[in-house]
Design an enzyme around this catalytic site. Structure first.
Site, PDB file in Angstrom:
ATOM      1  CG  HIS A 178      11.820  -9.535  -0.972  1.00  0.00           C
ATOM      2  ND1 HIS A 178      10.985  -9.332   0.098  1.00  0.00           N
ATOM      3  CD2 HIS A 178      13.036  -9.081  -0.576  1.00  0.00           C
ATOM      4  CE1 HIS A 178      11.651  -8.753   1.081  1.00  0.00           C
ATOM      5  NE2 HIS A 178      12.903  -8.596   0.703  1.00  0.00           N
ATOM      6  CE  LYS A 184      -2.314 -28.209 -17.273  1.00  0.00           C
ATOM      7  NZ  LYS A 184      -3.250 -27.852 -16.228  1.00  0.00           N
ATOM      8  CD  GLU A 186      -1.558 -28.880  -7.883  1.00  0.00           C
ATOM      9  OE1 GLU A 186      -1.974 -27.804  -8.319  1.00  0.00           O
ATOM     10  OE2 GLU A 186      -2.016 -29.980  -8.263  1.00  0.00           O
TER      11      GLU A 186
END
Lengths: 481, 481, 481, 481
Positions: C158, C285, C292
């Site tokens: 979970h 960043k 992705e």
């Protein structure tokens, strides 16, 4: 035909009935009963009004139908295995009540336009609730946006912290999604709430019926003109499934974000006890099962949409059973959508936000580096050059475990003399957020303006609701008291 | 970092570039070039207008962009392997032309809101054509309805002849489908034609930009407010895919019907030579391959819609690459839809109808039995009883290879004394068709009224078209001359 | 036929050609050329061997085909707009080379069994590579499992930390997924590598052909018997699409996990530079775009599978064009699968693991609470009771910011006197991991045994590969040198 | 926490329970009860055998479980709203029966490996039936092929008559489809029938369990080794859904063909009364609704497959609720597949073939033109030239409403002197069929050989069935008596 063959026919009959029983979904068909009755009543009233039936026959039939309505409300089901559909069951009960007069129910009507009408009435009833639930969810998100105006969170791109934003900005972004879903549902409804009854089997009827009257009785906004199209059309199932899929996507997305935020590594949110499942064997765990349901359950809708499309592919114009075979899919889409919307709203009310942790990440990841770039650009430096300078600054900070706000002025100026004391006003997180004040940006004033507009749109959408949806909302409000 | 490792990094670089090249679709990305340029020009004009850039810089940049525009028109492509996306390619070319000034292109803009804008501009251009093509197809179907008012065909339910109808009625039923698709596309367009540019990476910008001005330059109807939503939204792909799926369904359905009608067993239609494929080994055959394409090709759209939904399932709010990874799917949906619409219209113009054969089947299958039932019901008999009597009549006819119209009056009256000489006026096929004169029925007057309304709706839809679509249609008309 | 009509026919011809050109995908069809040639050569050789063609004709034809083969290798394409398919193009070129003799190519063959053979040959070539790529990916995962035997990570259920496990255990779980995909591909291949050629248009041929011989020439394992089935079958596309979808699911899952681990909040992994995209406007960043892509790209396969299924739904037995219309979908599935497999392997090689951070989370979240429960249960306490006691202990720790290992013995015994000094050996993370030594558990010995078995299976699968796949792997290995 | 908040928590609890009740499907979960019990019994037996539990405890637990088994057989359901899943319900009942001893059921087991085992047992039970049903359907098709050896039908390509074939050939083509589905199911089963139990929550257990023993008790062929994979795997749902989709495609295809053949225009088949629906309003009609169900119902499977794939996309390794949320989809796939297979077989037994009509079309459409081409080619003429000559002949016949067999010899020779009197032996339909005697062709001898092979394969498949499937078939056979 030989005796043998006719015997085997009988056994087929037996077998085929069994098979059909398996293939049908009586519990789903039963849900159509009240709508079948409703449209039958409207049809008979019209037959009386247009003198196609005389007054006495009309009265006898309406009395019989009223009796069945009472029985239905009392929970009496009238669908049996021998009935080919729910309407046959209604006819059979009516025949028991008023004898051969019941046969007049078939005048100027066929099972094709009848079932098309029943399914629309069934779906309409649920769509009215979905209007209400979307509005309630939007209201909830607007309230959350109002509540969390002081919470700063890291805004992400590529799942990496990019810039600090207000949590309210995030709530509003979600609200916008459902606001547009509402707009899609409204467009769907306008196309959908039209009457097929009166199309007959496919060609119309020779009886002097008044279809507009039936539409009025049943609160349809218009009549579907072309009779062949009217009995063949199930596009509304696909269109509704598409609207529902987008709502479902948005629910899966908000669920996935919250699931991420509820990890021990993010610790941005915590579900209240009522929504947490304890693990038996691992006492330290609390499992956010409801969020997993938000993430996964909409897949039902996506799959059912595919079923609806596949079932309609290349079917001939004119009524065919394929059109009706997708009833369980439609019903599953509706049930799943309603359940998911309700669960989403309940879960959102039960999420506790850890504002400190959000702020910590928003700061620690140097997300306000972008503000330093802006500082240089606003001072006239080309963005690319500014970006390179700040990249060096960031590396410098990272190596020393400092944040930009910790640097001395001379450290700043080592990298670029254009930095001055006012840089400290920009690289605080608050400033970084506050500066983004272009229309729709994350500054407090813009977000507050966004909340105002969200509320205005909510009110506007509420006041423009279809009449039936307004009535439904009133009933829902009364029931909640 | 050791030398070894940095070497291996270099080889990864090499390998990853190769992989990325495979993973990207340069020929598709290139299609975005003109839109990337267009939105860049609008952005720079706004930066000048709002004094964010001074006049000279603005002029230099616009001159450079104008130069690139000319190059693009001359067919020069400027996307190379080293560019991460089409906008980087544009920037690189601009830098070649005007040096560091080009860097101002990044002011108040990020690649996230840039690419979102480019994709919308690309799609909008194609949607304008689809408006035109849907209108043309509807016009074609209306013309066919006008042409075939005298042709009677069997109307089918469950693929069995049910009642005679006018072929025009069938054309109109198909026109209705595309009419409603047009309505869906219009609703989509209203939600879709809004500007994301100005949302920055996700949080807006600290520059005093004027987003409304950019929207005006680019002919968007509005600005997308919430900046986080603006860069995250790809719902318009799913919504467009859904609208396209319904159009695709309708094309597959009309294709399947014509394919059936073109069989040797039906012989209702024949494709003209230009659309027929001859078989090499079987000289007697002509293969209606184009109809099979109409039936099967829309499956591309259905599958791509699933891809779009699957790709967006559970992705986080905020820009992520998944949003852009579906570009080929979107482009495939558009191309397939445009191709299918054009092919449908061309095929419809090339179908020869065999009116005699249609009539033969409409008669021979005793489809006007329903008219005999109506005769009795109109005379006051309950429908069920009437139906049973006519069933016996039908069996009687079938055994004797007669049609109802062939029966003597005494034969009629054997089955029911209520039949009188006027029955002969009803059981002709013409009468059976003509009698169905309820609103939207298949009688000549109703069908003619339906054609009038179809034309009125067509004109109304044309006059309500978005401004850009009207302009596009004018250009298309000029090009056709 | 009037002059007018025949004129308009000419213009349709023109228009339809244009349309067909749009509807076809010449660049994809061209990929079939070499396989069309290969199967034509095999067919002619068989016609010679069986004396259906005399020796001279056979030789002339084989010479002509050999010439075309050389031309193809030199990059000459021979598909033109006027050719209905790739085989017609081949025929046309052969006719240029050897005149009317070329017509013998049509003996005992039709375009239906020809194209079915071409597509299988095309797909087989790619499947051979996919065998190799799956093996390489499995090998990579096995190596990673060997490398990371000392790294402890939190195992999640979970998305919450549940119990510490070895990172190697996680690599092996992923290896198992692809191992089973390999098994599916093997089963697919066995059913797939069979020859349709010789089925003619659908009914076989009256020529005394030898289909087994052609199968041998083309390395098919068997002949598809029933000629009607042979030309109608495209199930292999769906079956391959299903196998590919499972591989795609596994890639999306491993991509999503790594994406999560690459967040700043988890910090479990870091991609090496070659795979990171820098952000222009946000210098701090680095975007894991490749991850992705792993997450989203397989959606192409899922959607294409739906297209294949939708296209085949309800099509009639016997060849129809719908079967061929899905060629682009098949090719897209193959390309996407190959690309995704290669990217996955490259990315895995470029992931740096942060063992310290993994361990930190594995400890800090008290995941070894489960070990304390085990301690009590092994001492004879019912699991439920043990669980409740440890839950209280966990709350106690949480409130005091302690971990279980920090507690004094008397603190343990406050909650349950059954705890003794040996408890400290159990609540270390190492012990918690080591204790799980049931078959397939996460203890070091079990994981090492798992690695041994993974390698054995890899070798076994390699040695049981289809002959053609073994040859392909040899060629790939030579090319890598 | 304030009183207010804890009150609202209570109301959430209430609301969430309601929501969960809606979100769950108790009637589906209940189907797992007997399998949950079965695996629990096996687990306890193993715990006793390995001395993890002492003899007395083991006995008490097995007695309790046996008692629950009796209750289940008597129809007592033990799932209540407060139970989080079916296993909790079992535990609760066991606690009522044997008190705290029941807690030992949790030793060396978690709900993750438990539920994974239950679902596999549930599915296995149904797969055993599907093996039987596929065999029965194949047998039925083989019998039909044997029955119809003398019926000639037109073979179609592009829905146009191409060449006459034996109807038996068509039955066999369909049999081949299901034969290969059977092969897919066998491969699936081999991968599927393996045991997850013993994997614990995800990491294995510290108890000295014997997983192989449990596998033996539960008739699994093997144990799933890697514990993390074991609890995470739901690929078997997707794989089963893929196999089911192909069966579904074949059913939709056979349904569509029969639907076409049942049209008044084809008149190739007629459904016996038991399967025909009479129309109320149109007495002449009989609607082949069951065939429409065969065509459309499999769409449920296609859609559910998409749901399964979408739900698993990008989920993390390790157990998560998403895995379990697809249970209704799996169950729907199974039910739909079983229903469709049964209906298909029943329908096939009830189809009457109109051999005369089939022959009429096979002849009238000059499908044996191909035989005339063959005649010339066999005489040495290039196929292309032969084809052109016969095309002229066909036009000649068409204009004169003659068939080839009607032509005088001099008419043949007008077109080509190579025609001689023996041409008449070739252009009869029987000859056209008989000549196609290549392996797998439609000649009588080939079709008879095909039937022999179909029967051999059927026997082979039957003898190679998994042991459990053989037992199931015996039970089915006993039940039919």
């Amino acid at each position: 035909m030989s005796t043998d063959e006719s015997q085997s026919e009988r056994s087929w009959t037996h077998e085929s009935n069994q098979l059909l029983r398996f293939g049908r979904h009586p519990e789903l068909e039963l849900q159509l009963a009240e709508y079948d009755l409703e449209s039958s009543i409207a049809h008979v009233k019209m037959l009386g009004e247009t003198k196609i039936l005389d007054r006495e026959t009309t009265k006898a039939m309406l009395d019989g139908l009223a009796q069945i309505k009472r029985e239905l409300l009392e929970g009496k089901a009238y669908l049996k295995a021998e009935h080919v559909d729910i309407h046959s069951a209604l006819e059979a009960r009516l025949a028991e009540l008023i004898g051969d007069l019941s046969l007049n129910l078939r005048i100027a009507k066929s099972s094709n336009d009848q079932i098309a009408t029943d399914v629309r009435l069934w779906l309409r009833e649920r769509v009215l609730d979905i209007f209400a639930e979307l509005l309630e969810l939007r209201l909830e998100l607007t309230k959350l946006a109002e509540r969390d105006l002081e919470i700063v969170m890291p805004g992400y791109t590529h799942m990496q912290p990019a810039m600090p934003i207000l949590l309210s900005h995030w709530w509003l972004a979600n609200e916008t999604r459902f606001r547009r879903d509402f707009s899609r549902l409204t467009d769907f409804y306008r196309r959908f709430n039209v009457l097929p009854l009166g199309a007959g089997a496919l060609a119309g009827t020779s009886q002097p019926i008044d279809r507009t009257l039936v539409a009025q009785y049943l609160n349809f906004d218009d009549v579907i003109e072309n009779s062949l199209y009217a009995v063949s059309d199930r596009d509304f199932m696909v269109e509704f499934g598409s609207v529902a899929s987008l709502v479902g996507l948005h629910i899966s997305q908000i669920g996935a974000d919250l699931l991420l935020w509820a990890t021990q590594e993010f610790r941005f949110v915590r579900l209240r006890k009522a929504f947490v499942f304890r693990s038996q064997s691992m006492p330290q765990k609390s499992n956010p099962v409801v969020l997993e349901i938000l993430r996964s359950r909409p897949s039902v809708i996506f799959g059912r949409l595919v079923e609806l499309v596949a079932a309609l592919k290349a079917v001939p114009m004119g009524y065919c059973h394929d059109l009706q075979d997708s009833l369980p899919a439609l019903m599953d889409v509706v049930d799943t959508l309603k359940f998911s919307l309700e669960l989403t709203r309940a879960v959102l009310q039960s999420v506790d936000v850890n504002a400190e942790r959000m702020k910590e990440i928003a700061v620690s990841d140097l997300t306000n580096a972008a503000a330093a770039v802006d500082y240089l650009v606003n001072g006239g430096m080309p963005p690319d050059q500014a970006s390179k300078i700040v990249e060096q600054l960031v590396n410098y900070c990272t190596q020393r475990h400092k944040s930009l706000a910790d640097l001395e002025l001379n450290e700043w100026q080592q990298f670029c003399p254009a930095f001055d004391t006012d840089i400290y006003q920009h690289v605080t997180m608050e400033e970084s957020v506050g500066a983004r004040s272009s229309f729709g940006g994350t500054s407090l004033e813009q977000v507050m303006a966004g909340i105002v507009r969200a509320k205005e749109m909510l009110e506007l959408d509420q006041s423009n609701l279809p009449m039936l949806a307004k009535e439904r909302i009133k009933i829902r409000q009364l029931q909640n008291i």
